[in-house]
Design a protein around this motif. Sequence first.
Motif, PDB file in Angstrom:
ATOM      1  N   GLY A   1      -6.652  18.332  -1.633  1.00 47.34           N
ATOM      2  CA  GLY A   1      -7.871  17.983  -2.355  1.00 47.34           C
ATOM      3  C   GLY A   1      -7.827  16.617  -3.014  1.00 47.34           C
ATOM      4  O   GLY A   1      -8.840  16.151  -3.532  1.00 47.34           O
ATOM      5  N   ARG A   2      -6.679  15.954  -3.013  1.00 45.84           N
ATOM      6  CA  ARG A   2      -6.563  14.626  -3.601  1.00 45.84           C
ATOM      7  C   ARG A   2      -6.734  13.561  -2.525  1.00 45.84           C
ATOM      8  O   ARG A   2      -6.428  13.773  -1.357  1.00 45.84           O
ATOM      9  CB  ARG A   2      -5.213  14.461  -4.298  1.00 45.84           C
ATOM     10  N   ARG A   3      -7.213  12.387  -2.928  1.00 41.79           N
ATOM     11  CA  ARG A   3      -7.417  11.301  -1.979  1.00 41.79           C
ATOM     12  C   ARG A   3      -6.071  10.741  -1.522  1.00 41.79           C
ATOM     13  O   ARG A   3      -5.178  10.475  -2.335  1.00 41.79           O
ATOM     14  CB  ARG A   3      -8.252  10.186  -2.606  1.00 41.79           C
ATOM     15  N   VAL A   4      -5.950  10.572  -0.222  1.00 41.03           N
ATOM     16  CA  VAL A   4      -4.693  10.090   0.341  1.00 41.03           C
ATOM     17  C   VAL A   4      -4.403   8.663  -0.126  1.00 41.03           C
ATOM     18  O   VAL A   4      -3.249   8.283  -0.315  1.00 41.03           O
ATOM     19  CB  VAL A   4      -4.731  10.180   1.881  1.00 41.03           C
ATOM     20  N   THR A   5      -5.437   7.862  -0.335  1.00 46.75           N
ATOM     21  CA  THR A   5      -5.226   6.488  -0.796  1.00 46.75           C
ATOM     22  C   THR A   5      -4.648   6.451  -2.208  1.00 46.75           C
ATOM     23  O   THR A   5      -4.070   5.438  -2.614  1.00 46.75           O
ATOM     24  CB  THR A   5      -6.547   5.709  -0.762  1.00 46.75           C
ATOM     25  N   ASN A   6      -4.811   7.538  -2.965  1.00 48.21           N
ATOM     26  CA  ASN A   6      -4.182   7.615  -4.284  1.00 48.21           C
ATOM     27  C   ASN A   6      -2.742   8.090  -4.200  1.00 48.21           C
ATOM     28  O   ASN A   6      -1.984   7.947  -5.164  1.00 48.21           O
ATOM     29  CB  ASN A   6      -4.970   8.563  -5.199  1.00 48.21           C
ATOM     30  N   LEU A   7      -2.401   8.681  -3.060  1.00 48.61           N
ATOM     31  CA  LEU A   7      -1.046   9.197  -2.866  1.00 48.61           C
ATOM     32  C   LEU A   7      -0.152   8.190  -2.155  1.00 48.61           C
ATOM     33  O   LEU A   7       1.037   8.113  -2.424  1.00 48.61           O
ATOM     34  CB  LEU A   7      -1.094  10.503  -2.069  1.00 48.61           C
ATOM     35  N   VAL A   8      -0.738   7.426  -1.220  1.00 43.85           N
ATOM     36  CA  VAL A   8      -0.004   6.388  -0.494  1.00 43.85           C
ATOM     37  C   VAL A   8      -0.522   5.043  -1.007  1.00 43.85           C
ATOM     38  O   VAL A   8      -1.467   4.479  -0.465  1.00 43.85           O
ATOM     39  CB  VAL A   8      -0.193   6.514   1.032  1.00 43.85           C
ATOM     40  N   ARG A   9       0.103   4.550  -2.038  1.00 41.94           N
ATOM     41  CA  ARG A   9      -0.380   3.326  -2.690  1.00 41.94           C
ATOM     42  C   ARG A   9       0.278   2.099  -2.052  1.00 41.94           C
ATOM     43  O   ARG A   9       1.202   1.513  -2.610  1.00 41.94           O
ATOM     44  CB  ARG A   9      -0.096   3.381  -4.186  1.00 41.94           C
ATOM     45  N   GLN A  10      -0.210   1.741  -0.872  1.00 39.24           N
ATOM     46  CA  GLN A  10       0.260   0.569  -0.163  1.00 39.24           C
ATOM     47  C   GLN A  10      -0.948  -0.295   0.189  1.00 39.24           C
ATOM     48  O   GLN A  10      -1.888   0.182   0.835  1.00 39.24           O
ATOM     49  CB  GLN A  10       1.002   0.951   1.111  1.00 39.24           C
ATOM     50  N   PRO A  11      -0.961  -1.575  -0.223  1.00 43.36           N
ATOM     51  CA  PRO A  11      -2.127  -2.428   0.071  1.00 43.36           C
ATOM     52  C   PRO A  11      -2.465  -2.499   1.557  1.00 43.36           C
ATOM     53  O   PRO A  11      -3.631  -2.482   1.936  1.00 43.36           O
ATOM     54  CB  PRO A  11      -1.688  -3.802  -0.469  1.00 43.36           C
ATOM     55  N   GLU A  12      -1.419  -2.556   2.415  1.00 41.40           N
ATOM     56  CA  GLU A  12      -1.693  -2.630   3.862  1.00 41.40           C
ATOM     57  C   GLU A  12      -2.403  -1.381   4.353  1.00 41.40           C
ATOM     58  O   GLU A  12      -3.296  -1.449   5.203  1.00 41.40           O
ATOM     59  CB  GLU A  12      -0.388  -2.817   4.642  1.00 41.40           C
ATOM     60  N   PHE A  13      -1.990  -0.233   3.823  1.00 44.72           N
ATOM     61  CA  PHE A  13      -2.597   1.033   4.235  1.00 44.72           C
ATOM     62  C   PHE A  13      -4.056   1.106   3.786  1.00 44.72           C
ATOM     63  O   PHE A  13      -4.938   1.528   4.548  1.00 44.72           O
ATOM     64  CB  PHE A  13      -1.801   2.196   3.646  1.00 44.72           C
ATOM     65  N   ILE A  14      -4.332   0.676   2.563  1.00 46.83           N
ATOM     66  CA  ILE A  14      -5.713   0.699   2.055  1.00 46.83           C
ATOM     67  C   ILE A  14      -6.576  -0.273   2.837  1.00 46.83           C
ATOM     68  O   ILE A  14      -7.725   0.041   3.199  1.00 46.83           O
ATOM     69  CB  ILE A  14      -5.716   0.369   0.546  1.00 46.83           C
ATOM     70  N   ASP A  15      -6.055  -1.480   3.142  1.00 44.05           N
ATOM     71  CA  ASP A  15      -6.811  -2.441   3.955  1.00 44.05           C
ATOM     72  C   ASP A  15      -7.087  -1.874   5.341  1.00 44.05           C
ATOM     73  O   ASP A  15      -8.173  -2.084   5.910  1.00 44.05           O
ATOM     74  CB  ASP A  15      -6.032  -3.754   4.076  1.00 44.05           C
ATOM     75  N   TYR A  16      -6.109  -1.169   5.894  1.00 44.87           N
ATOM     76  CA  TYR A  16      -6.270  -0.568   7.227  1.00 44.87           C
ATOM     77  C   TYR A  16      -7.431   0.417   7.233  1.00 44.87           C
ATOM     78  O   TYR A  16      -8.246   0.449   8.166  1.00 44.87           O
ATOM     79  CB  TYR A  16      -4.955   0.124   7.604  1.00 44.87           C
ATOM     80  N   ILE A  17      -7.543   1.205   6.176  1.00 45.16           N
ATOM     81  CA  ILE A  17      -8.621   2.188   6.086  1.00 45.16           C
ATOM     82  C   ILE A  17      -9.964   1.500   5.871  1.00 45.16           C
ATOM     83  O   ILE A  17     -10.973   1.849   6.493  1.00 45.16           O
ATOM     84  CB  ILE A  17      -8.328   3.191   4.956  1.00 45.16           C
ATOM     85  N   ILE A  18      -9.988   0.490   4.989  1.00 45.46           N
ATOM     86  CA  ILE A  18     -11.254  -0.197   4.689  1.00 45.46           C
ATOM     87  C   ILE A  18     -11.784  -0.926   5.917  1.00 45.46           C
ATOM     88  O   ILE A  18     -12.982  -0.859   6.234  1.00 45.46           O
ATOM     89  CB  ILE A  18     -11.048  -1.180   3.521  1.00 45.46           C
ATOM     90  N   LEU A  19     -10.888  -1.602   6.657  1.00 43.38           N
ATOM     91  CA  LEU A  19     -11.326  -2.345   7.845  1.00 43.38           C
ATOM     92  C   LEU A  19     -11.724  -1.414   8.982  1.00 43.38           C
ATOM     93  O   LEU A  19     -12.561  -1.775   9.821  1.00 43.38           O
ATOM     94  CB  LEU A  19     -10.213  -3.282   8.306  1.00 43.38           C
ATOM     95  N   GLY A  20     -11.142  -0.217   9.013  1.00 42.11           N
ATOM     96  CA  GLY A  20     -11.522   0.767  10.020  1.00 42.11           C
ATOM     97  C   GLY A  20     -11.111   0.421  11.434  1.00 42.11           C
ATOM     98  O   GLY A  20     -11.698   0.911  12.393  1.00 42.11           O
ATOM     99  N   ARG A  21     -10.076  -0.401  11.590  1.00 44.17           N
ATOM    100  CA  ARG A  21      -9.603  -0.761  12.931  1.00 44.17           C
ATOM    101  C   ARG A  21      -8.538   0.240  13.357  1.00 44.17           C
ATOM    102  O   ARG A  21      -7.335  -0.042  13.351  1.00 44.17           O
ATOM    103  CB  ARG A  21      -9.049  -2.183  12.921  1.00 44.17           C
ATOM    104  N   PHE A  22      -9.016   1.418  13.748  1.00 44.31           N
ATOM    105  CA  PHE A  22      -8.099   2.530  14.013  1.00 44.31           C
ATOM    106  C   PHE A  22      -7.624   2.582  15.463  1.00 44.31           C
ATOM    107  O   PHE A  22      -6.909   3.509  15.843  1.00 44.31           O
ATOM    108  CB  PHE A  22      -8.776   3.855  13.661  1.00 44.31           C
ATOM    109  N   ASP A  23      -8.006   1.594  16.275  1.00 46.91           N
ATOM    110  CA  ASP A  23      -7.586   1.615  17.676  1.00 46.91           C
ATOM    111  C   ASP A  23      -6.118   1.230  17.821  1.00 46.91           C
ATOM    112  O   ASP A  23      -5.475   1.544  18.824  1.00 46.91           O
ATOM    113  CB  ASP A  23      -8.447   0.673  18.511  1.00 46.91           C
TER     114      ASP A  23
END
Length: 430
Positions: free
Chosen positions: A143-165
Amino acid sequence: MNPKLLFWVPALLRLVLVFLAASVVWWMAGPIQALLLALLIVLGMLVAQLFYLSKLDEWLADPQSGKLPDGWGSWTEVFARLYRIRRDDERNQADLAEWLARFRQAMQMLPEGVAIMDDVLQLEWCNPAAGKHLGLTLERDQGRRVTNLVRQPEFIDYIILGRFDQPLTLHFRGRKLQVQIIPFENRRQILVSHDATEGERVEAMRRDFIANASHELRTPLTVIVGFLEIALADPDLDAATRTAHLNLMTEQATRMQRLIEDMLTLSRLESDEYPLKREHVDVARMMESVAQEARALSGGRHQISVHVDGPDVMGSPEELRSAFANLASNAVRYSPNGGSIVLSWERGPDDLRFSVKDSGIGIDPQHLARLTERFYRVDKSRSRETQGTGLGLAIVKHVLARHGGRLKIESEPGKGSTFIASLPNTSLPG
């Protein structure tokens, strides 16, 4: 038969029977008695309907096929149909539960991390590998946000940019991870993580191996080429100098030959094309042969003794002899003149042990974990002086691994070392 007919025909027959019974009473006792009888029968039928309606209501509160009543009249068919529907539903639920259990078990065993998130990145489920890679705990973090659990700038940028290919390479919690998000359904996403730490370590070992092997081969080749150039440049070189040069070239060529042989041995031990062929090994005889070689290498500079108090084994005589001889020759090379070396073969509480105990220079604890790496040397200058290739302990480790054993090293600087090659009791002859 048509379900409607199954309901209406018995119902109409019951009404006809009520009418006939009332008609008979009318003829025998009069209309009032007939009407009372009809009312009593209809009231009884109504009470029966209400009774089975209450039973149906109770069953709907806990719909289990084993709790359905038998029914009466039209209720018999109603309850029978409900029983068949519920039984099929229970069977489907059991199949789904079994498949879900298999799926969860498979997910639990996967080496890849798998986490399921909703559309706002809240954790819904994860397997143990994802917990190990990303530090997630399902009971605590659901129930918690994964971005609050994995606090890595690269990971957050990866999610925001949405380039999941393409996967994201992430250094997290001392590991090198490759993570990728896979959208599925309309409001869910799968986060997959792969631990690439071991692959990176193996790649680094491969690079180091190539670099070290190239260096080890280049050194003797440089000596040989240098002396050849001198000989070609000065044909009138005196015999003593020429002999000295030839001796040095022979020594370096022999060193290079030993190095290549050890590299080929390692390659063979690691290859699936050379499966282990177990034969009867006369350990006592092998120990004496290894001791003779060690004494020849020592040239009388060390006191070498042999102690045999164990049975013969099944294994590869050539490989075991190579492992034992490497341990013995290392003890000779790294023990000062006048030192003692004890070669032992004995049966332990739960294994068979070949040990080499020396009174040599010892090894600092920080080096023990890396001794079996290819070309790893505690003292590079001393290793070259003793003509070691840097592959002996790597060969020992691989030989023991092929035989289901392991290498244990006990050492203290200035007080000598003990190398123990342990084989399992399964190595004993049938």
